[in-house]
Write an enzyme that holds these catalytic residues in place. Structure first.
Site, PDB file in Angstrom:
ATOM      1  CG  ASN A  14      -0.282  -0.119   2.525  1.00 48.67           C
ATOM      2  OD1 ASN A  14       0.752  -0.760   2.666  1.00 48.67           O
ATOM      3  ND2 ASN A  14      -0.858   0.500   3.545  1.00 48.67           N
ATOM      4  CB  CYS A  22      -2.775  -0.172   8.271  1.00 48.70           C
ATOM      5  SG  CYS A  22      -1.306   0.789   8.711  1.00 48.70           S
TER       6      CYS A  22
END
Length: 478
Positions: free
Chosen positions: A149, A281
Protein backbone atom coordinates in the site's frame (compact mmCIF):
# COMPACT_ATOMS: atom_id res chain seq x y z
CA UNK A 1 8.72 -4.56 -20.57
CA UNK A 2 10.67 -3.82 -17.39
CA UNK A 3 12.57 -6.73 -15.85
CA UNK A 4 12.82 -6.39 -12.08
CA UNK A 5 15.88 -8.12 -10.57
CA UNK A 6 16.96 -9.18 -7.12
CA UNK A 7 19.60 -7.05 -5.41
CA UNK A 8 22.07 -9.37 -3.67
CA UNK A 9 25.55 -8.46 -2.45
CA UNK A 10 25.35 -5.09 -4.19
CA UNK A 11 24.54 -6.57 -7.61
CA UNK A 12 21.38 -7.08 -9.61
CA UNK A 13 20.74 -10.77 -10.22
CA UNK A 14 18.13 -12.90 -11.93
CA UNK A 15 16.17 -15.49 -9.92
CA UNK A 16 17.90 -18.85 -9.71
CA UNK A 17 14.72 -20.56 -10.90
CA UNK A 18 14.59 -18.37 -14.02
CA UNK A 19 10.86 -17.91 -13.39
CA UNK A 20 9.12 -14.53 -13.36
CA UNK A 21 5.73 -13.21 -12.22
CA UNK A 22 3.59 -10.77 -14.21
CA UNK A 23 3.31 -7.33 -12.61
CA UNK A 24 0.29 -5.24 -13.63
CA UNK A 25 -0.30 -1.53 -13.95
CA UNK A 26 -3.49 -1.10 -11.85
CA UNK A 27 -4.62 1.92 -13.84
CA UNK A 28 -5.11 -0.04 -17.07
CA UNK A 29 -4.75 -3.72 -16.15
CA UNK A 30 -1.75 -4.21 -18.46
CA UNK A 31 1.40 -6.15 -17.54
CA UNK A 32 4.29 -3.69 -17.52
CA UNK A 33 7.04 -5.62 -15.74
CA UNK A 34 8.30 -9.06 -14.79
CA UNK A 35 9.12 -9.84 -11.15
CA UNK A 36 11.47 -12.61 -10.00
CA UNK A 37 9.69 -15.63 -8.56
CA UNK A 38 12.46 -16.14 -6.01
CA UNK A 39 12.76 -19.17 -3.77
CA UNK A 40 14.87 -20.58 -0.92
CA UNK A 41 18.02 -20.57 -3.06
CA UNK A 42 17.77 -16.82 -3.68
CA UNK A 43 17.07 -16.15 0.00
CA UNK A 44 20.05 -18.29 0.98
CA UNK A 45 22.29 -16.34 -1.40
CA UNK A 46 21.04 -13.10 0.16
CA UNK A 47 21.66 -14.47 3.66
CA UNK A 48 25.22 -15.51 2.79
CA UNK A 49 25.94 -12.02 1.45
CA UNK A 50 24.38 -10.35 4.50
CA UNK A 51 26.20 -12.61 6.95
CA UNK A 52 29.55 -11.96 5.25
CA UNK A 53 28.99 -8.20 5.47
CA UNK A 54 27.82 -8.18 9.09
CA UNK A 55 31.10 -7.98 11.01
CA UNK A 56 32.36 -5.11 8.90
CA UNK A 57 29.13 -3.14 9.08
CA UNK A 58 28.65 -3.80 12.81
CA UNK A 59 32.08 -2.31 13.51
CA UNK A 60 31.68 0.65 11.16
CA UNK A 61 31.84 3.89 13.20
CA UNK A 62 28.45 5.50 13.85
CA UNK A 63 29.50 8.66 12.01
CA UNK A 64 30.28 6.64 8.87
CA UNK A 65 26.90 4.88 9.11
CA UNK A 66 25.29 8.30 9.37
CA UNK A 67 27.07 9.57 6.26
CA UNK A 68 25.96 6.60 4.14
CA UNK A 69 22.34 6.60 5.32
CA UNK A 70 22.05 10.35 5.04
CA UNK A 71 23.43 10.17 1.50
CA UNK A 72 20.74 7.62 0.61
CA UNK A 73 18.15 10.11 1.87
CA UNK A 74 19.68 12.86 -0.25
CA UNK A 75 19.66 10.68 -3.36
CA UNK A 76 16.00 9.74 -2.85
CA UNK A 77 15.22 13.45 -2.66
CA UNK A 78 17.21 14.12 -5.84
CA UNK A 79 15.40 11.29 -7.65
CA UNK A 80 11.99 12.04 -6.18
CA UNK A 81 10.17 12.40 -9.51
CA UNK A 82 11.63 9.15 -10.85
CA UNK A 83 10.66 7.20 -7.74
CA UNK A 84 7.19 8.78 -7.60
CA UNK A 85 6.46 7.91 -11.23
CA UNK A 86 7.50 4.30 -10.58
CA UNK A 87 5.36 4.13 -7.42
CA UNK A 88 2.26 5.52 -9.11
CA UNK A 89 2.68 3.18 -12.08
CA UNK A 90 3.18 0.18 -9.80
CA UNK A 91 0.60 0.83 -7.08
CA UNK A 92 -2.15 2.86 -8.76
CA UNK A 93 -2.00 5.84 -6.39
CA UNK A 94 -2.19 9.41 -7.71
CA UNK A 95 1.18 10.78 -8.79
CA UNK A 96 0.93 13.79 -6.47
CA UNK A 97 0.47 11.44 -3.52
CA UNK A 98 3.41 9.29 -4.58
CA UNK A 99 5.59 12.42 -4.64
CA UNK A 100 4.56 13.19 -1.06
CA UNK A 101 5.40 9.66 0.03
CA UNK A 102 8.89 9.91 -1.45
CA UNK A 103 9.54 12.76 0.99
CA UNK A 104 8.72 10.41 3.87
CA UNK A 105 10.88 7.62 2.39
CA UNK A 106 13.86 9.99 2.45
CA UNK A 107 12.93 11.16 5.95
CA UNK A 108 13.03 7.57 7.19
CA UNK A 109 16.67 7.23 6.17
CA UNK A 110 17.56 10.71 7.43
CA UNK A 111 15.89 10.12 10.80
CA UNK A 112 17.61 6.80 11.44
CA UNK A 113 20.90 8.12 10.11
CA UNK A 114 20.85 10.54 13.03
CA UNK A 115 19.69 7.74 15.35
CA UNK A 116 22.87 5.81 14.48
CA UNK A 117 24.81 8.77 15.90
CA UNK A 118 22.63 9.19 19.01
CA UNK A 119 21.87 5.61 20.12
CA UNK A 120 23.54 5.08 23.49
CA UNK A 121 24.05 2.63 26.32
CA UNK A 122 22.62 2.99 29.81
CA UNK A 123 24.49 2.75 33.09
CA UNK A 124 23.23 2.13 36.62
CA UNK A 125 25.42 2.74 39.65
CA UNK A 126 24.95 0.61 42.78
CA UNK A 127 26.40 3.11 45.25
CA UNK A 128 29.94 1.92 46.10
CA UNK A 129 29.29 -1.74 45.25
CA UNK A 130 29.17 -1.95 41.45
CA UNK A 131 28.32 -0.24 38.22
CA UNK A 132 26.12 -1.78 35.54
CA UNK A 133 26.07 -0.79 31.93
CA UNK A 134 23.88 -2.10 29.11
CA UNK A 135 25.28 -2.80 25.68
CA UNK A 136 22.91 -2.58 22.74
CA UNK A 137 24.39 -4.86 20.10
CA UNK A 138 23.05 -5.54 16.59
CA UNK A 139 21.36 -8.89 16.09
CA UNK A 140 23.12 -9.94 12.87
CA UNK A 141 21.08 -10.73 9.77
CA UNK A 142 17.43 -9.66 10.01
CA UNK A 143 14.44 -10.08 7.72
CA UNK A 144 12.17 -7.19 6.63
CA UNK A 145 8.96 -7.82 4.68
CA UNK A 146 6.90 -4.82 3.57
CA UNK A 147 3.40 -4.38 2.06
CA UNK A 148 2.00 -3.00 -1.18
CA UNK A 149 0.00 0.00 0.00
CA UNK A 150 2.87 2.42 0.80
CA UNK A 151 5.68 0.53 -0.94
CA UNK A 152 8.86 2.61 -0.51
CA UNK A 153 7.55 4.53 2.49
CA UNK A 154 7.11 1.34 4.57
CA UNK A 155 10.06 -0.52 3.03
CA UNK A 156 12.45 2.22 4.18
CA UNK A 157 10.65 2.45 7.55
CA UNK A 158 11.93 -1.08 8.25
CA UNK A 159 15.32 -1.31 6.59
CA UNK A 160 16.62 2.10 7.73
CA UNK A 161 16.54 1.36 11.49
CA UNK A 162 17.78 -2.19 10.94
CA UNK A 163 20.84 -0.90 9.07
CA UNK A 164 21.34 2.08 11.40
CA UNK A 165 21.49 -0.32 14.37
CA UNK A 166 24.33 -2.23 12.68
CA UNK A 167 22.45 -5.19 11.19
CA UNK A 168 22.49 -6.54 7.66
CA UNK A 169 19.17 -7.13 5.95
CA UNK A 170 17.42 -9.70 3.77
CA UNK A 171 14.25 -7.94 2.62
CA UNK A 172 11.22 -8.61 0.45
CA UNK A 173 8.86 -5.96 -0.89
CA UNK A 174 5.38 -6.98 -2.01
CA UNK A 175 5.23 -8.81 -5.32
CA UNK A 176 2.46 -6.38 -6.33
CA UNK A 177 4.65 -3.27 -5.91
CA UNK A 178 8.36 -4.11 -6.31
CA UNK A 179 9.45 -1.28 -8.60
CA UNK A 180 10.71 1.37 -6.16
CA UNK A 181 12.51 -1.18 -3.96
CA UNK A 182 14.22 -2.39 -7.14
CA UNK A 183 15.35 1.17 -7.93
CA UNK A 184 16.61 1.66 -4.38
CA UNK A 185 19.51 -0.72 -5.02
CA UNK A 186 21.06 1.79 -7.42
CA UNK A 187 20.78 4.50 -4.78
CA UNK A 188 22.41 2.33 -2.12
CA UNK A 189 25.39 1.60 -4.35
CA UNK A 190 25.77 5.25 -5.29
CA UNK A 191 25.66 6.23 -1.61
CA UNK A 192 28.44 3.80 -0.77
CA UNK A 193 26.47 1.27 1.28
CA UNK A 194 28.80 -1.74 1.57
CA UNK A 195 27.86 -4.80 -0.47
CA UNK A 196 25.67 -7.25 1.38
CA UNK A 197 24.35 -4.82 4.00
CA UNK A 198 21.01 -4.59 2.17
CA UNK A 199 19.73 -7.47 0.04
CA UNK A 200 16.38 -7.29 -1.77
CA UNK A 201 14.71 -10.54 -2.83
CA UNK A 202 11.51 -10.31 -4.89
CA UNK A 203 8.78 -12.90 -5.13
CA UNK A 204 5.66 -14.37 -3.60
CA UNK A 205 5.02 -14.39 0.11
CA UNK A 206 4.35 -18.12 0.05
CA UNK A 207 7.81 -18.85 -1.39
CA UNK A 208 10.35 -16.02 -0.98
CA UNK A 209 8.64 -14.55 2.07
CA UNK A 210 8.22 -17.91 3.74
CA UNK A 211 11.89 -18.72 3.06
CA UNK A 212 12.95 -15.55 4.87
CA UNK A 213 10.67 -16.21 7.84
CA UNK A 214 11.70 -19.86 8.08
CA UNK A 215 15.46 -19.26 7.83
CA UNK A 216 16.82 -20.27 11.22
CA UNK A 217 19.86 -17.98 10.98
CA UNK A 218 17.81 -14.83 10.33
CA UNK A 219 17.60 -13.42 13.85
CA UNK A 220 14.47 -11.26 13.66
CA UNK A 221 11.48 -10.66 11.40
CA UNK A 222 9.81 -7.28 10.88
CA UNK A 223 6.57 -7.63 8.90
CA UNK A 224 3.80 -5.28 7.87
CA UNK A 225 0.71 -6.76 6.22
CA UNK A 226 -2.47 -8.69 6.84
CA UNK A 227 -3.39 -10.25 10.17
CA UNK A 228 -3.78 -13.76 8.73
CA UNK A 229 -0.25 -13.63 7.30
CA UNK A 230 1.04 -12.23 10.58
CA UNK A 231 -0.52 -15.16 12.43
CA UNK A 232 1.27 -17.57 10.08
CA UNK A 233 4.59 -15.79 10.58
CA UNK A 234 4.17 -15.89 14.36
CA UNK A 235 3.58 -19.65 14.20
CA UNK A 236 7.01 -20.06 12.58
CA UNK A 237 9.05 -17.41 14.39
CA UNK A 238 7.74 -17.73 17.96
CA UNK A 239 8.62 -21.43 18.50
CA UNK A 240 12.21 -20.68 17.43
CA UNK A 241 12.45 -17.84 20.01
CA UNK A 242 13.46 -15.27 17.43
CA UNK A 243 12.34 -11.66 17.66
CA UNK A 244 9.39 -10.43 15.62
CA UNK A 245 7.58 -7.17 15.03
CA UNK A 246 4.19 -7.50 13.34
CA UNK A 247 2.27 -4.45 12.14
CA UNK A 248 -1.05 -5.87 10.99
CA UNK A 249 -4.61 -4.90 10.12
CA UNK A 250 -6.95 -2.22 11.37
CA UNK A 251 -10.65 -1.34 11.50
CA UNK A 252 -10.20 2.13 12.85
CA UNK A 253 -12.94 4.22 14.49
CA UNK A 254 -13.34 7.89 13.61
CA UNK A 255 -15.47 9.56 16.30
CA UNK A 256 -17.04 13.01 15.89
CA UNK A 257 -18.69 14.68 18.88
CA UNK A 258 -21.14 17.56 18.50
CA UNK A 259 -18.77 20.07 20.11
CA UNK A 260 -16.01 19.46 17.53
CA UNK A 261 -14.90 21.84 14.80
CA UNK A 262 -17.20 20.15 12.27
CA UNK A 263 -15.77 21.86 9.20
CA UNK A 264 -12.26 20.63 10.02
CA UNK A 265 -13.55 17.21 11.08
CA UNK A 266 -15.41 16.68 7.80
CA UNK A 267 -12.52 17.90 5.64
CA UNK A 268 -10.05 15.65 7.45
CA UNK A 269 -12.47 12.71 7.42
CA UNK A 270 -12.63 12.80 3.62
CA UNK A 271 -8.85 12.48 3.63
CA UNK A 272 -8.62 9.91 6.43
CA UNK A 273 -11.23 7.73 4.75
CA UNK A 274 -10.16 7.79 1.11
CA UNK A 275 -6.49 8.78 0.86
CA UNK A 276 -4.57 6.19 -1.18
CA UNK A 277 -7.92 4.61 -2.14
CA UNK A 278 -8.46 3.77 1.53
CA UNK A 279 -5.50 1.39 1.28
CA UNK A 280 -3.77 2.63 4.43
CA UNK A 281 -3.91 0.66 7.67
CA UNK A 282 -4.56 3.94 9.52
CA UNK A 283 -7.61 5.00 7.51
CA UNK A 284 -10.77 5.53 9.53
CA UNK A 285 -13.25 3.02 8.11
CA UNK A 286 -15.94 3.28 10.83
CA UNK A 287 -17.31 6.80 11.26
CA UNK A 288 -19.36 7.44 14.41
CA UNK A 289 -21.15 10.82 14.67
CA UNK A 290 -23.04 12.19 17.68
CA UNK A 291 -26.78 12.10 16.98
CA UNK A 292 -27.42 15.86 17.34
CA UNK A 293 -25.08 16.69 14.41
CA UNK A 294 -25.42 13.44 12.48
CA UNK A 295 -27.56 14.72 9.60
CA UNK A 296 -25.43 17.82 9.15
CA UNK A 297 -22.17 15.86 9.07
CA UNK A 298 -23.66 13.19 6.79
CA UNK A 299 -24.96 15.62 4.16
CA UNK A 300 -21.74 17.65 4.04
CA UNK A 301 -19.61 14.51 3.91
CA UNK A 302 -21.64 13.09 1.03
CA UNK A 303 -21.25 16.36 -0.87
CA UNK A 304 -17.48 16.38 -0.33
CA UNK A 305 -17.01 12.73 -1.29
CA UNK A 306 -19.11 13.08 -4.46
CA UNK A 307 -16.72 15.85 -5.51
CA UNK A 308 -13.68 13.55 -5.35
CA UNK A 309 -12.37 12.70 -8.80
CA UNK A 310 -11.49 9.03 -9.43
CA UNK A 311 -9.38 7.92 -12.37
CA UNK A 312 -6.02 8.28 -14.12
CA UNK A 313 -3.32 8.46 -11.39
CA UNK A 314 -1.26 10.87 -13.51
CA UNK A 315 -4.09 13.45 -13.57
CA UNK A 316 -3.25 16.11 -10.93
CA UNK A 317 -6.98 16.59 -10.20
CA UNK A 318 -7.54 12.91 -9.36
CA UNK A 319 -7.88 12.20 -5.66
CA UNK A 320 -8.73 8.48 -5.80
CA UNK A 321 -6.59 6.26 -8.02
CA UNK A 322 -6.74 2.58 -8.94
CA UNK A 323 -7.02 -0.39 -6.59
CA UNK A 324 -3.64 -2.13 -6.39
CA UNK A 325 -4.57 -5.48 -7.99
CA UNK A 326 -7.45 -7.38 -9.53
CA UNK A 327 -7.74 -9.82 -6.58
CA UNK A 328 -7.98 -6.91 -4.13
CA UNK A 329 -10.40 -5.07 -6.44
CA UNK A 330 -12.66 -8.13 -6.39
CA UNK A 331 -12.30 -8.46 -2.61
CA UNK A 332 -13.50 -4.88 -2.05
CA UNK A 333 -16.41 -5.37 -4.45
CA UNK A 334 -17.26 -8.54 -2.54
CA UNK A 335 -17.53 -6.53 0.67
CA UNK A 336 -19.81 -4.00 -1.04
CA UNK A 337 -22.09 -6.87 -2.01
CA UNK A 338 -21.97 -8.22 1.55
CA UNK A 339 -22.81 -4.80 2.99
CA UNK A 340 -25.95 -4.58 0.86
CA UNK A 341 -26.93 -8.08 1.98
CA UNK A 342 -26.49 -6.94 5.58
CA UNK A 343 -28.92 -4.07 4.98
CA UNK A 344 -26.65 -1.16 4.10
CA UNK A 345 -27.93 1.93 2.35
CA UNK A 346 -25.39 3.30 -0.15
CA UNK A 347 -25.24 7.07 0.39
CA UNK A 348 -22.70 7.58 -2.40
CA UNK A 349 -20.46 5.36 -4.52
CA UNK A 350 -20.86 1.64 -4.13
CA UNK A 351 -19.72 0.37 -7.49
CA UNK A 352 -16.78 -0.09 -9.84
CA UNK A 353 -15.81 2.61 -12.32
CA UNK A 354 -14.45 2.53 -15.88
CA UNK A 355 -12.85 5.93 -16.54
CA UNK A 356 -12.54 6.89 -20.20
CA UNK A 357 -9.28 5.55 -21.57
CA UNK A 358 -8.78 3.33 -18.50
CA UNK A 359 -11.70 0.95 -18.87
CA UNK A 360 -9.59 -2.10 -17.99
CA UNK A 361 -8.19 -0.57 -14.81
CA UNK A 362 -9.37 -1.41 -11.28
CA UNK A 363 -11.34 1.55 -9.95
CA UNK A 364 -14.00 1.75 -7.24
CA UNK A 365 -16.02 4.82 -6.33
CA UNK A 366 -15.40 6.24 -2.85
CA UNK A 367 -18.29 4.79 -0.89
CA UNK A 368 -20.27 5.73 2.23
CA UNK A 369 -22.58 3.11 3.76
CA UNK A 370 -25.34 3.74 6.31
CA UNK A 371 -27.78 1.65 8.31
CA UNK A 372 -25.52 -1.18 9.46
CA UNK A 373 -25.33 -2.68 12.94
CA UNK A 374 -22.08 -2.07 14.80
CA UNK A 375 -21.41 -5.82 15.01
CA UNK A 376 -22.04 -6.85 11.37
CA UNK A 377 -19.20 -8.24 9.27
CA UNK A 378 -18.88 -5.02 7.26
CA UNK A 379 -18.22 -3.15 10.52
CA UNK A 380 -15.94 -5.82 11.99
CA UNK A 381 -13.71 -6.98 9.12
CA UNK A 382 -10.96 -5.03 7.38
CA UNK A 383 -11.97 -4.05 3.82
CA UNK A 384 -8.89 -1.95 3.03
CA UNK A 385 -10.47 0.04 0.25
CA UNK A 386 -12.43 3.27 -0.41
CA UNK A 387 -15.36 2.18 1.76
CA UNK A 388 -16.57 3.58 5.09
CA UNK A 389 -19.66 3.17 7.24
CA UNK A 390 -21.39 6.01 9.10
CA UNK A 391 -23.37 5.47 12.31
CA UNK A 392 -25.02 7.85 14.81
CA UNK A 393 -24.39 7.50 18.55
CA UNK A 394 -26.05 8.96 21.64
CA UNK A 395 -23.50 8.68 24.43
CA UNK A 396 -19.80 8.45 25.11
CA UNK A 397 -20.25 5.03 26.71
CA UNK A 398 -22.13 3.72 23.67
CA UNK A 399 -19.57 4.86 21.10
CA UNK A 400 -16.66 3.65 23.21
CA UNK A 401 -18.17 0.16 23.33
CA UNK A 402 -18.71 0.17 19.58
CA UNK A 403 -15.23 1.51 18.86
CA UNK A 404 -13.62 -1.21 21.00
CA UNK A 405 -15.78 -4.02 19.59
CA UNK A 406 -13.47 -5.28 16.84
CA UNK A 407 -10.54 -7.69 17.02
CA UNK A 408 -8.31 -4.85 15.81
CA UNK A 409 -6.74 -2.03 17.79
CA UNK A 410 -4.52 0.12 15.60
CA UNK A 411 -5.65 3.76 15.49
CA UNK A 412 -8.46 6.11 16.54
CA UNK A 413 -9.34 9.59 15.36
CA UNK A 414 -11.30 11.61 17.91
CA UNK A 415 -12.98 14.96 17.28
CA UNK A 416 -13.97 17.01 20.34
CA UNK A 417 -13.13 20.32 22.01
CA UNK A 418 -13.85 18.89 25.47
CA UNK A 419 -10.38 18.46 26.97
CA UNK A 420 -11.38 16.04 29.74
CA UNK A 421 -13.39 13.90 27.31
CA UNK A 422 -10.43 13.73 24.94
CA UNK A 423 -8.12 12.47 27.68
CA UNK A 424 -10.78 10.12 29.06
CA UNK A 425 -11.47 8.44 25.72
CA UNK A 426 -7.80 8.37 24.73
CA UNK A 427 -7.11 6.38 27.90
CA UNK A 428 -10.04 3.99 27.37
CA UNK A 429 -9.87 3.33 23.64
CA UNK A 430 -8.16 0.06 22.73
CA UNK A 431 -5.79 1.28 20.03
CA UNK A 432 -2.07 1.92 19.89
CA UNK A 433 -2.49 5.40 18.37
CA UNK A 434 -5.05 8.12 19.15
CA UNK A 435 -5.24 11.30 17.08
CA UNK A 436 -7.26 14.12 18.67
CA UNK A 437 -8.58 16.73 16.22
CA UNK A 438 -6.13 15.57 13.52
CA UNK A 439 -5.15 12.51 11.50
CA UNK A 440 -1.82 11.07 10.35
CA UNK A 441 0.14 13.78 12.13
CA UNK A 442 3.28 11.70 12.66
CA UNK A 443 6.35 12.36 14.79
CA UNK A 444 8.92 9.72 13.83
CA UNK A 445 10.18 9.62 17.41
CA UNK A 446 6.93 8.15 18.74
CA UNK A 447 6.08 4.43 19.05
CA UNK A 448 3.94 3.10 16.21
CA UNK A 449 1.85 -0.06 16.38
CA UNK A 450 -1.39 -1.60 17.52
CA UNK A 451 -3.13 -3.68 20.16
CA UNK A 452 -5.05 -6.96 19.91
CA UNK A 453 -4.85 -8.45 16.39
CA UNK A 454 -3.37 -5.27 14.95
CA UNK A 455 0.10 -6.47 15.81
CA UNK A 456 2.95 -7.27 18.13
CA UNK A 457 5.64 -4.77 19.14
CA UNK A 458 6.23 -1.16 18.13
CA UNK A 459 8.14 0.61 15.37
CA UNK A 460 9.52 4.13 15.23
CA UNK A 461 12.13 6.10 17.16
CA UNK A 462 14.09 4.27 19.82
CA UNK A 463 11.51 1.46 19.74
CA UNK A 464 12.80 0.42 16.32
CA UNK A 465 16.45 0.71 17.33
CA UNK A 466 15.78 -1.38 20.43
CA UNK A 467 13.97 -4.03 18.39
CA UNK A 468 16.92 -4.43 16.05
CA UNK A 469 19.42 -4.77 18.91
CA UNK A 470 19.98 -7.17 21.79
CA UNK A 471 20.50 -5.70 25.28
CA UNK A 472 23.39 -7.11 27.32
CA UNK A 473 23.94 -6.09 30.94
CA UNK A 474 27.53 -5.93 32.20
CA UNK A 475 28.07 -5.67 35.97
CA UNK A 476 31.46 -4.48 37.28
CA UNK A 477 32.14 -4.89 40.99
CA UNK A 478 33.96 -1.91 42.44
Amino acid sequence: MIEIKNFINGEYTTPQSGIYIDNYNPSNGIVFSKVPDSNEADVQAAYVAANAAFEGWKNTPAEDKFKVLNRIAELIDLNRDKFAAAESLDQGKPLWLAKNEMIRAAQNFRFFATAAMQFSSESHAMEDRAINYTLRQPLGVVGCISPWNLPLYLFTWKIAPAIAAGNCVVSKPSEFTPYTAYLLGEICNEAGLPKGVLNIVHGLGASAGNAIVSHSKIKAISFTGGTATGRHIASIVAPSFRKMSLELGGKNPNIIFADADLEKAIKTTVNSSFLNQGEICLCGSRLFVEQSVYEEVKSKLIEAVKALKTGDPSDPDVRVGAIVSKPHFEKVLGYLKLAKEEGATVLTGGKALQPVGFENGWYIEPTILEGLNWDCRTNQEEIFGPVITITPFNSEEEVLNWANSTEYGLATTLWTNDLTRAHRIAASIETGIVWVNCWLLRDLRTPFGGMKQSGVGREGGWEAMRFFTEPKNVCIAL
